[in-house]
Enzyme design. Sequence first.
Site, PDB file in Angstrom:
ATOM      1  N   ASP A 113       0.976  -1.259  -0.043  1.00 31.90           N
ATOM      2  CA  ASP A 113       0.074  -0.113   0.029  1.00 31.90           C
ATOM      3  C   ASP A 113       0.712   1.152   0.159  1.00 31.90           C
ATOM      4  O   ASP A 113       1.899   1.030   0.653  1.00 31.90           O
ATOM      5  CB  ASP A 113      -0.869   0.041   1.227  1.00 31.90           C
ATOM      6  CG  ASP A 113      -2.284   0.802   0.810  1.00 31.90           C
ATOM      7  OD1 ASP A 113      -2.908   0.507   0.021  1.00 31.90           O
ATOM      8  OD2 ASP A 113      -2.080   1.897   1.556  1.00 31.90           O
TER       9      ASP A 113
ATOM     10  N   ARG B 237       9.125   2.141  -3.038  1.00 32.66           N
ATOM     11  CA  ARG B 237       8.763   0.951  -3.131  1.00 32.66           C
ATOM     12  C   ARG B 237      10.233   0.054  -3.345  1.00 32.66           C
ATOM     13  O   ARG B 237      10.356  -1.058  -2.707  1.00 32.66           O
ATOM     14  CB  ARG B 237       8.096   0.675  -4.346  1.00 32.66           C
ATOM     15  CG  ARG B 237       7.476  -0.673  -4.712  1.00 32.66           C
ATOM     16  CD  ARG B 237       6.460  -0.605  -5.898  1.00 32.66           C
ATOM     17  NE  ARG B 237       5.180   0.221  -5.419  1.00 32.66           N
ATOM     18  CZ  ARG B 237       4.710   1.440  -5.890  1.00 32.66           C
ATOM     19  NH1 ARG B 237       5.867   1.877  -6.925  1.00 32.66           N
ATOM     20  NH2 ARG B 237       3.864   2.043  -5.573  1.00 32.66           N
TER      21      ARG B 237
END
Length: 202
Positions: free
Chosen positions: A66, A184
């Site tokens: 997320d 990420r």
Amino acid sequence: MRLLVATSNRSKRAELERLFQGSGIELLVPPRELSVEESGESFFQNAYLKARAYYETFGVPALAEDSGLVVPALGGYPGIYSSRFYQLEWGGVEKVETSEKEANIKKLLRLMEGVHDRRAYFHSCVVLYMGNAGLWAEGRCDGEVLAEARGEGGFGYDPVFRPEGHQRSMAELSPEEKDRISHRGKAVRRLLKVLCGKSLEI
Ligand code: ITT
């Protein structure tokens, strides 16, 4: 080791696949996408809900992520609401003319008009859920919100985000450049360090 990639966002999946290359871990595409309600109050809670839902449905260790763009001058918005920011009452609903991505960007730029403090950061939380055990890791990429969109690469808010130390927008960086500095990339490398016990040069 094989992990199910618990996402319905293809661009995110492609980035995760790149980031796992060379790790010895195979990422599997789920037989079908699940619609998981992201009712959590944090990136971690939402990633946990997604990973658990995929694990419980398919019975395979699941990796969810997320993420979002946090803008302190907007009280942290879009934050955990990044993918559906345009729909939120907060800041006014933005009509979708071409795509949800364009509507999200249009709303962000509208709210940032005349705002002096343009600092922002992307945040990513990855969760690996294995039923009776699990792991998580987080990463952050600092930068600022640009006044207009630039570049075609990446996805989401990349065209309006300039990472610290770069003159180009995130959407103007090559995939490899983005992976090196992205939220990420950092989160996945931290997860892999715990999972594989070694640092990977990705
Ligand atoms: P899944 O929940 O199925 O994984 P999603 O796109 O809904 O897909 P999130 O709920 O984590 O995923 O929302 C992430 C949103 O944050 C994404 O849609 C973008 O708008 C934004 N975002 C996250 N990472 C980004 C990145 O690397 N570049 C640009 N925007 C990003």
